[in-house]
Scaffold this motif. Structure first.
Motif, PDB file in Angstrom:
ATOM      1  N   VAL A  17       0.842  -1.204   0.000  1.00 41.87           N
ATOM      2  CA  VAL A  17       0.000   0.000   0.000  1.00 41.87           C
ATOM      3  C   VAL A  17       0.867   1.241   0.000  1.00 41.87           C
ATOM      4  O   VAL A  17       2.048   1.199   0.344  1.00 41.87           O
ATOM      5  N   ASN A  18       0.298   2.356  -0.381  1.00 40.69           N
ATOM      6  CA  ASN A  18       1.010   3.631  -0.445  1.00 40.69           C
ATOM      7  C   ASN A  18       2.236   3.572  -1.352  1.00 40.69           C
ATOM      8  O   ASN A  18       3.241   4.221  -1.107  1.00 40.69           O
ATOM      9  N   GLU A  19       2.160   2.718  -2.394  1.00 41.05           N
ATOM     10  CA  GLU A  19       3.215   2.588  -3.398  1.00 41.05           C
ATOM     11  C   GLU A  19       4.556   2.190  -2.786  1.00 41.05           C
ATOM     12  O   GLU A  19       5.616   2.574  -3.258  1.00 41.05           O
ATOM     13  N   GLN A  20       4.524   1.413  -1.720  1.00 43.58           N
ATOM     14  CA  GLN A  20       5.755   0.927  -1.079  1.00 43.58           C
ATOM     15  C   GLN A  20       6.377  -0.170  -1.929  1.00 43.58           C
ATOM     16  O   GLN A  20       5.693  -1.091  -2.370  1.00 43.58           O
ATOM     17  N   PHE A  21       7.679  -0.083  -2.148  1.00 42.11           N
ATOM     18  CA  PHE A  21       8.427  -1.124  -2.885  1.00 42.11           C
ATOM     19  C   PHE A  21       9.400  -1.782  -1.949  1.00 42.11           C
ATOM     20  O   PHE A  21       9.974  -1.175  -1.084  1.00 42.11           O
TER      21      PHE A  21
END
Length: 87
Positions: free
Chosen positions: A83-87
């Motif tokens: 979520v929240n563009e976490q990589f």
């Protein structure tokens, strides 16, 4: 419509088409062909199941946990997206 397997005492429904034209299979479903297979709707996998890209070996995409996707090659996770563009 249903196809049953097994003897008279142990009949099992292996393939069913209901009145809404939904097909249900028990066991594995294999699509063998040399052309392109097309799905005109959603393809739904159960949570944490894998989408293999190499015939079922060690390259796949999976839902690691809720809202976390893992990309695996060579038997290990190489990338995860949360979520929240976490990589």
């Amino acid at each position: 419509f249903a196809i049953h397997t097994g003897g008279n005492n142990a009949r099992t429904r292996s393939f069913i088409i209901d009145q809404s034209k939904n097909a249900t299979f028990s066991g594995n479903v294999n699509i063998n062909g040399t052309g392109t297979s097309t799905i005109n709707g959603d393809l739904v996998l159960q949570p944490t199941k894998k989408l293999y890209l190499d015939g079922g070996n060690d390259t796949y995409i999976t839902e690691v946990s809720a809202n976390l996707i893992g990309f695996n090659t060579g038997g290990g996770q190489r990338l995860s997206i949360g979520v929240n563009e976490q990589f």
